[in-house]
Scaffold this motif. Sequence first.
Motif, PDB file in Angstrom:
ATOM      1  N   UNK A  13       5.109  -4.995  -3.691  1.00 19.91           N
ATOM      2  CA  UNK A  13       6.283  -5.531  -2.945  1.00 19.91           C
ATOM      3  C   UNK A  13       7.007  -6.673  -3.599  1.00 19.91           C
ATOM      4  N   UNK A  14       8.110  -6.705  -4.058  1.00 17.28           N
ATOM      5  CA  UNK A  14       8.727  -7.855  -4.803  1.00 17.28           C
ATOM      6  C   UNK A  14       9.423  -8.762  -3.989  1.00 17.28           C
TER       7      UNK A  14
ATOM      8  N   UNK B 111       0.321  -5.026  -2.306  1.00 15.50           N
ATOM      9  CA  UNK B 111       0.305  -3.682  -2.864  1.00 15.50           C
ATOM     10  C   UNK B 111       0.411  -2.732  -1.811  1.00 15.50           C
ATOM     11  N   UNK B 112       1.033  -1.766  -2.060  1.00 12.35           N
ATOM     12  CA  UNK B 112       1.484  -0.847  -0.753  1.00 12.35           C
ATOM     13  C   UNK B 112       1.396   0.749  -1.386  1.00 12.35           C
ATOM     14  N   UNK B 113       1.130   1.522  -0.286  1.00 14.25           N
ATOM     15  CA  UNK B 113       1.491   2.942  -0.367  1.00 14.25           C
ATOM     16  C   UNK B 113       2.846   3.225   0.101  1.00 14.25           C
ATOM     17  N   UNK B 114       3.558   3.892  -0.784  1.00 11.34           N
ATOM     18  CA  UNK B 114       5.040   4.319  -0.210  1.00 11.34           C
ATOM     19  C   UNK B 114       5.181   5.842  -0.045  1.00 11.34           C
ATOM     20  N   UNK B 115       5.880   5.860   1.057  1.00  7.11           N
ATOM     21  CA  UNK B 115       6.291   7.519   1.152  1.00  7.11           C
ATOM     22  C   UNK B 115       7.513   7.733   0.699  1.00  7.11           C
ATOM     23  N   UNK B 116       7.913   8.513  -0.535  1.00  4.69           N
ATOM     24  CA  UNK B 116       9.099   8.448  -1.092  1.00  4.69           C
ATOM     25  C   UNK B 116      10.242   9.119  -0.116  1.00  4.69           C
ATOM     26  N   UNK B 117       9.763   9.943   0.733  1.00  7.33           N
ATOM     27  CA  UNK B 117      10.926  10.522   1.423  1.00  7.33           C
ATOM     28  C   UNK B 117      10.412  10.076   2.937  1.00  7.33           C
ATOM     29  N   UNK B 118      10.781   8.966   3.624  1.00  8.78           N
ATOM     30  CA  UNK B 118      10.880   8.487   4.854  1.00  8.78           C
ATOM     31  C   UNK B 118      11.426   9.469   5.808  1.00  8.78           C
ATOM     32  N   UNK B 119      11.386   9.006   7.059  1.00 10.65           N
ATOM     33  CA  UNK B 119      11.800   9.822   8.259  1.00 10.65           C
ATOM     34  C   UNK B 119      13.563   9.849   8.110  1.00 10.65           C
ATOM     35  N   UNK B 120      14.104   8.541   7.592  1.00  5.90           N
ATOM     36  CA  UNK B 120      15.582   8.638   7.509  1.00  5.90           C
ATOM     37  C   UNK B 120      16.052   9.181   6.186  1.00  5.90           C
TER      38      UNK B 120
ATOM     39  N   UNK C  38      12.391  -3.970   2.077  1.00  9.26           N
ATOM     40  CA  UNK C  38      12.081  -4.625   1.016  1.00  9.26           C
ATOM     41  C   UNK C  38      12.059  -3.948   0.045  1.00  9.26           C
ATOM     42  N   UNK C  39      12.156  -4.880  -0.980  1.00  5.20           N
ATOM     43  CA  UNK C  39      12.492  -4.297  -2.638  1.00  5.20           C
ATOM     44  C   UNK C  39      10.842  -4.163  -3.161  1.00  5.20           C
ATOM     45  N   UNK C  40      10.741  -3.168  -3.365  1.00 10.04           N
ATOM     46  CA  UNK C  40       9.439  -2.793  -4.051  1.00 10.04           C
ATOM     47  C   UNK C  40       9.711  -2.254  -5.621  1.00 10.04           C
ATOM     48  N   UNK C  41       8.450  -2.378  -6.499  1.00  2.28           N
ATOM     49  CA  UNK C  41       8.480  -1.836  -8.001  1.00  2.28           C
ATOM     50  C   UNK C  41       7.427  -0.726  -8.117  1.00  2.28           C
ATOM     51  N   UNK C  42       7.864   0.453  -8.484  1.00  2.00           N
ATOM     52  CA  UNK C  42       7.052   1.461  -8.548  1.00  2.00           C
ATOM     53  C   UNK C  42       7.106   1.889 -10.178  1.00  2.00           C
ATOM     54  N   UNK C  43       6.246   2.718 -10.703  1.00  2.00           N
ATOM     55  CA  UNK C  43       6.169   3.102 -11.901  1.00  2.00           C
ATOM     56  C   UNK C  43       7.441   3.692 -12.420  1.00  2.00           C
ATOM     57  N   UNK C  44       8.193   4.379 -11.346  1.00  2.00           N
ATOM     58  CA  UNK C  44       9.639   4.822 -12.177  1.00  2.00           C
ATOM     59  C   UNK C  44      10.731   3.857 -11.794  1.00  2.00           C
TER      60      UNK C  44
END
Length: 372
Positions: free
Chosen positions: A50-51, A86-95, A58-64
Motif C-alpha cells: 500500500x503506497x 503488505x496486502x493480498x490483492x484480488x485483481x478482479x474485484x466485485x465491481x 488506495x494506491x498500491x504497487x505490484x510487480x506489474x
Amino acid sequence: MSSFTSASSSSSSDSAGSSDPSGLAAYGWDGAWEDLFSPHRAAGLVPARVAAVDRGLCDVVTASGPLRAATRAVDGPDGGACTGDWAGLRPDGPDGRAAVAVLLPRRTAIVRSSASRDSRGQVLAANVDTVAVAVPLTARAAPGRIERLVALAFESGARPVVVLTKADQVPDTAGFEADAAAAAPGVDVVACSAATGEGVDAVRAVLAGTVALVGPSGAGKSTLGNALLGADVLATGEVRGSDGKGRHTTVRRELLPLPGGGVLIDTPGLRGVGLVEASEGLERAFADVEELAAGCRFRDCAHRAEPGCAVLAAVADGTLPARRLDSYRRLLRENEHAAARTDARLRAEQRDRSKAITRFQRQLYRERGRDR
C-alpha cells in the motif's frame, strides 16, 4: 505515482533469476513475507504494498506496476489499510476494480493517539524499519518533542534516527547536536541542509529499509525527502516567519522508492503527538533513567522524595538533568492515562457485548414462548 513503474519493472527483471517470485524486493519484500503470503497466493491473490490511502480506495504497487484498488472489505488490522501495509490483492474485484482482500500482519506500526483523543490509536505508517525524526535547527526544538517522537519510534518497533534539518540557516550546529544527543541517548543524530546538500549523504548512511519521515509542520521533511529521492517529487511550502511553522503541504502519507534502495514514507506535519500504550518505547527512549532506577532502594520508587532514590541522587549531582526527569514523568503520566482510557473502552465494549447477548437470549425465549 509514475515513479513506481520503473522501480517495479526493474525489480521484476532483477528477480527473474532470484528468489523473489513477487518481483517486489525493491519495496521490502523478502522470504519471510513470501512464506506468510503463500496461502493467499494459493487462493489467487497477488502481493502488493500500500503506497497511499484515500477513503475506500488506495494506491498500491505490484510487480506489474501501480494500481488503484478498493479497500472497503479488507480482512486485517483494525482501522483498515495504511501506507506501508503488505496486502493480498484480488485483481478482479466485485465491481471490476482491483480490491485489497487481506492485509498481512504488521511487523511494525507507528501509532499515535487519534485526533479525537479517544482510546483508539491512529496508525501513521506500517512495516517501517527506520523512523527519521526531523527537527528544524531554526526553531531549536524543545528536547521534550524529540523525546516524545523517539519514544513513539521505539514503541513502533522501528529504529529512530534524529535528523536536524536546515543546518544552512544556523552558524554553528554543535550545541544543537549536543542537546539532541542528550534528549536521545544512543540514537544517531545527524545535522543536514537539504537546500545545499550538506550532510544529506550522512543522513542516507543511517537510513535503511522502509524509512518514515516524522516531525512537526515546517521541519523540512518534504524538502529532505526530495533530497533523498533525488527529485522534486514531494510538495514543499514556505514557513511562516512569525512562529516557524509551515503549512501542511504533505496531506497524506505516501510511499516512494529511494534511488539507493529502500522506500520512503513522507508524513504530514504532526502538531500534536499523543502516546498510546508506549511503555516499551518510553523505557527505551529513557534508558538512562531506567538504568538509574534499577539502583533505587525501593522497586516501586516514584523518584520524587523516596530515600535511597538513585534517580534523584543523579539529578542532585548533575549526572541526570532535572528537565529530563520531568519529561520522563510527564510522558509516563500521559501513557498511564491513555492506558486507562483503553481499559475503559474495552470494559465498555465487553458490557455492550454482554447486553447484546442478553437481549438476544430474551428475544429467543419470548419467541419460544409464543411458539408453545
